[in-house]
Design a protein around this motif. Structure first.
Motif, short mmCIF file in Angstrom:
data_model
loop_
_atom_site.label_atom_id
_atom_site.label_comp_id
_atom_site.label_asym_id
_atom_site.label_seq_id
_atom_site.Cartn_x
_atom_site.Cartn_y
_atom_site.Cartn_z
N GLU A 20 10.24 -5.18 6.21
CA GLU A 20 10.83 -4.67 4.98
C GLU A 20 10.36 -5.43 3.76
O GLU A 20 10.23 -4.85 2.67
CB GLU A 20 12.36 -4.72 5.06
N ARG A 21 10.04 -6.70 3.89
CA ARG A 21 9.58 -7.50 2.75
C ARG A 21 8.33 -6.89 2.12
O ARG A 21 8.15 -6.94 0.91
CB ARG A 21 9.31 -8.94 3.16
N PHE A 22 7.47 -6.26 2.93
CA PHE A 22 6.25 -5.67 2.40
C PHE A 22 6.53 -4.38 1.64
O PHE A 22 5.85 -4.06 0.67
CB PHE A 22 5.26 -5.43 3.53
N PHE A 23 7.56 -3.66 2.05
CA PHE A 23 7.97 -2.49 1.29
C PHE A 23 8.55 -2.90 -0.05
O PHE A 23 8.32 -2.24 -1.06
CB PHE A 23 8.99 -1.67 2.09
N ARG A 24 9.31 -3.99 -0.07
CA ARG A 24 9.89 -4.47 -1.33
C ARG A 24 8.80 -4.94 -2.29
O ARG A 24 8.86 -4.67 -3.50
CB ARG A 24 10.88 -5.61 -1.05
N ILE A 25 7.79 -5.63 -1.77
CA ILE A 25 6.68 -6.08 -2.60
C ILE A 25 5.96 -4.88 -3.22
O ILE A 25 5.65 -4.86 -4.42
CB ILE A 25 5.69 -6.92 -1.76
N THR A 26 5.74 -3.87 -2.40
CA THR A 26 5.03 -2.68 -2.87
C THR A 26 5.89 -1.87 -3.83
O THR A 26 5.38 -1.30 -4.81
CB THR A 26 4.61 -1.81 -1.68
N GLN A 27 7.18 -1.85 -3.61
CA GLN A 27 8.08 -1.16 -4.53
C GLN A 27 8.07 -1.84 -5.91
O GLN A 27 8.10 -1.16 -6.94
CB GLN A 27 9.50 -1.14 -3.97
N ASP A 28 8.01 -3.15 -5.92
CA ASP A 28 7.91 -3.87 -7.19
C ASP A 28 6.59 -3.54 -7.89
O ASP A 28 6.55 -3.39 -9.12
CB ASP A 28 7.99 -5.38 -6.96
N ARG A 29 5.52 -3.42 -7.13
CA ARG A 29 4.23 -3.05 -7.69
C ARG A 29 4.28 -1.63 -8.25
O ARG A 29 3.71 -1.36 -9.31
CB ARG A 29 3.16 -3.16 -6.60
N PHE A 30 4.97 -0.74 -7.56
CA PHE A 30 5.17 0.64 -8.03
C PHE A 30 5.83 0.65 -9.40
O PHE A 30 5.36 1.33 -10.33
CB PHE A 30 6.03 1.38 -7.00
N ALA A 31 6.89 -0.11 -9.56
CA ALA A 31 7.60 -0.16 -10.84
C ALA A 31 6.71 -0.77 -11.93
O ALA A 31 6.70 -0.30 -13.08
CB ALA A 31 8.88 -0.97 -10.70
N GLU A 32 5.96 -1.79 -11.56
CA GLU A 32 5.07 -2.45 -12.52
C GLU A 32 4.01 -1.48 -13.04
O GLU A 32 3.69 -1.46 -14.24
CB GLU A 32 4.41 -3.64 -11.82
N LEU A 33 3.49 -0.65 -12.16
CA LEU A 33 2.44 0.29 -12.54
C LEU A 33 2.97 1.45 -13.38
O LEU A 33 2.26 2.00 -14.22
CB LEU A 33 1.75 0.85 -11.29
N LEU A 34 4.24 1.83 -13.13
CA LEU A 34 4.79 3.02 -13.79
C LEU A 34 5.52 2.75 -15.09
O LEU A 34 5.68 3.65 -15.92
CB LEU A 34 5.76 3.72 -12.82
N ILE A 35 5.97 1.52 -15.30
CA ILE A 35 6.91 1.25 -16.38
C ILE A 35 6.37 1.60 -17.76
O ILE A 35 7.13 1.96 -18.67
CB ILE A 35 7.36 -0.23 -16.33
N ASP A 36 5.05 1.54 -17.94
CA ASP A 36 4.47 1.86 -19.26
C ASP A 36 4.19 3.35 -19.43
O ASP A 36 3.71 3.77 -20.50
CB ASP A 36 3.16 1.09 -19.46
N HIS A 37 4.52 4.16 -18.42
CA HIS A 37 4.19 5.58 -18.46
C HIS A 37 5.42 6.48 -18.33
O HIS A 37 5.28 7.69 -18.20
CB HIS A 37 3.19 5.91 -17.34
N VAL A 38 6.60 5.88 -18.38
CA VAL A 38 7.84 6.65 -18.23
C VAL A 38 8.63 6.61 -19.53
O VAL A 38 8.40 5.75 -20.39
CB VAL A 38 8.70 6.09 -17.07
N PRO A 39 9.57 7.53 -19.71
CA PRO A 39 10.42 7.52 -20.92
C PRO A 39 11.17 6.20 -21.05
O PRO A 39 11.39 5.48 -20.07
CB PRO A 39 11.36 8.69 -20.69
N ASP A 40 11.61 5.88 -22.25
CA ASP A 40 12.29 4.62 -22.54
C ASP A 40 13.58 4.44 -21.75
O ASP A 40 14.01 3.31 -21.51
CB ASP A 40 12.58 4.51 -24.04
N ASN A 41 14.23 5.55 -21.36
CA ASN A 41 15.50 5.46 -20.63
C ASN A 41 15.30 5.28 -19.13
O ASN A 41 16.26 5.26 -18.37
CB ASN A 41 16.36 6.69 -20.90
#
Length: 237
Positions: A20-41
């Motif tokens: 599960e630790r590897f899924f959490r690491i990848t989920q954090d990477r997912f958020a890092e990659l998307l955060i600049d491309h999503v609405p402010d909310n």
């Protein structure tokens, strides 16, 4: 004298080795990659919720494992950006998913010792769900493969599945136990099938695997780690 317990099933991910630790690491990477491309909310918490919702919806399509998780990340990225996510981000998500298939296997404390000891007195069976190739890879890298009398990689863990497995590899569920970190998959259904369900807590649990503990059942037991399993099995035997 007939033995009460002859067969022991082991879950794999987060029971024998870290996962599960590897899924959490990848989920954090997912958020890092998307955060600049999503609405402010939309923040990282919202992204995690949307990803989890996609995973749940896709379980019936893709099953468990890295491939389904990667496809859910891509699907969520497209949805939360209203299809404006750059192709470069999609490529990075694919790379993140591929990396999950290359992480080294790290056994949990007492995993090898428990399987080795119990394989001398009981039939031991690995019962895991997920992608076939990935689970086979992890088992091979774990070095535990030669200790098991049988290996079952299934799409889901249900009472019916446990009945079938323990009938084929043992003396039926009534004389079998399942050991794992998931109440929903490793404990509750095997007790419903008539066997013992042994819960071994792990610090990280995927939300999908939560379920209430079957405290009412005399066949439900909890141990702090796999080091306590041989003694528990000896008591039941």
């Amino acid at each position: 004298m007939t033995r009460k317990l002859t067969t022991i099933g082991f879950d794999a991910d987060d029971t024998l080795w870290h996962n599960e630790r590897f899924f959490r690491i990848t989920q954090d990477r997912f958020a890092e990659l998307l955060i600049d491309h999503v609405p402010d909310n939309v923040d990282s918490h919202t992204l995690a919720e949307r990803l989890l919702a996609a995973e749940k919806q896709n379980l019936g399509r893709y099953g468990y494992g890295v491939k389904g998780f990667t496809l859910s990340m891509i699907e969520t990225a497209i949805e939360v950006t209203n299809a404006r996510v750059p192709a470069s981000v999609i490529q990075e998500l694919i790379v993140a998913g591929q990396m999950m298939l290359s992480y080294p296997i790290e056994l949990l404390p007492s995993a090898r010792a428990a399987v080795e000891v119990l394989s001398e007195s009981h039939r031991v069976v690995l019962i895991t769900k997920g992608d076939l190739l990935d689970q086979e890879r992890k088992l091979a890298q774990s070095g535990l493969g030669g200790l098991f009398d049988g290996v079952e990689i299934v799409s889901e863990k249900t009472p019916e599945i446990y009945v079938d497995i323990f009938n084929r590899h043992g003396d039926g569920p009534e004389r079998s136990m399942m050991v794992g970190n998931s109440m929903r998959s490793d404990v509750v259904p095997v007790i419903e099938a008539g066997g013992w369900g042994i819960y071994v807590p792990h610090g990280l649990v995927w939300e999908v695997e939560y379920a209430p503990a079957p405290d009412h059942s005399p066949r439900y037991m909890e141990i702090p780690n796999l080091g306590a399993l041989p003694a528990l099995a000896a008591e039941i035997t």
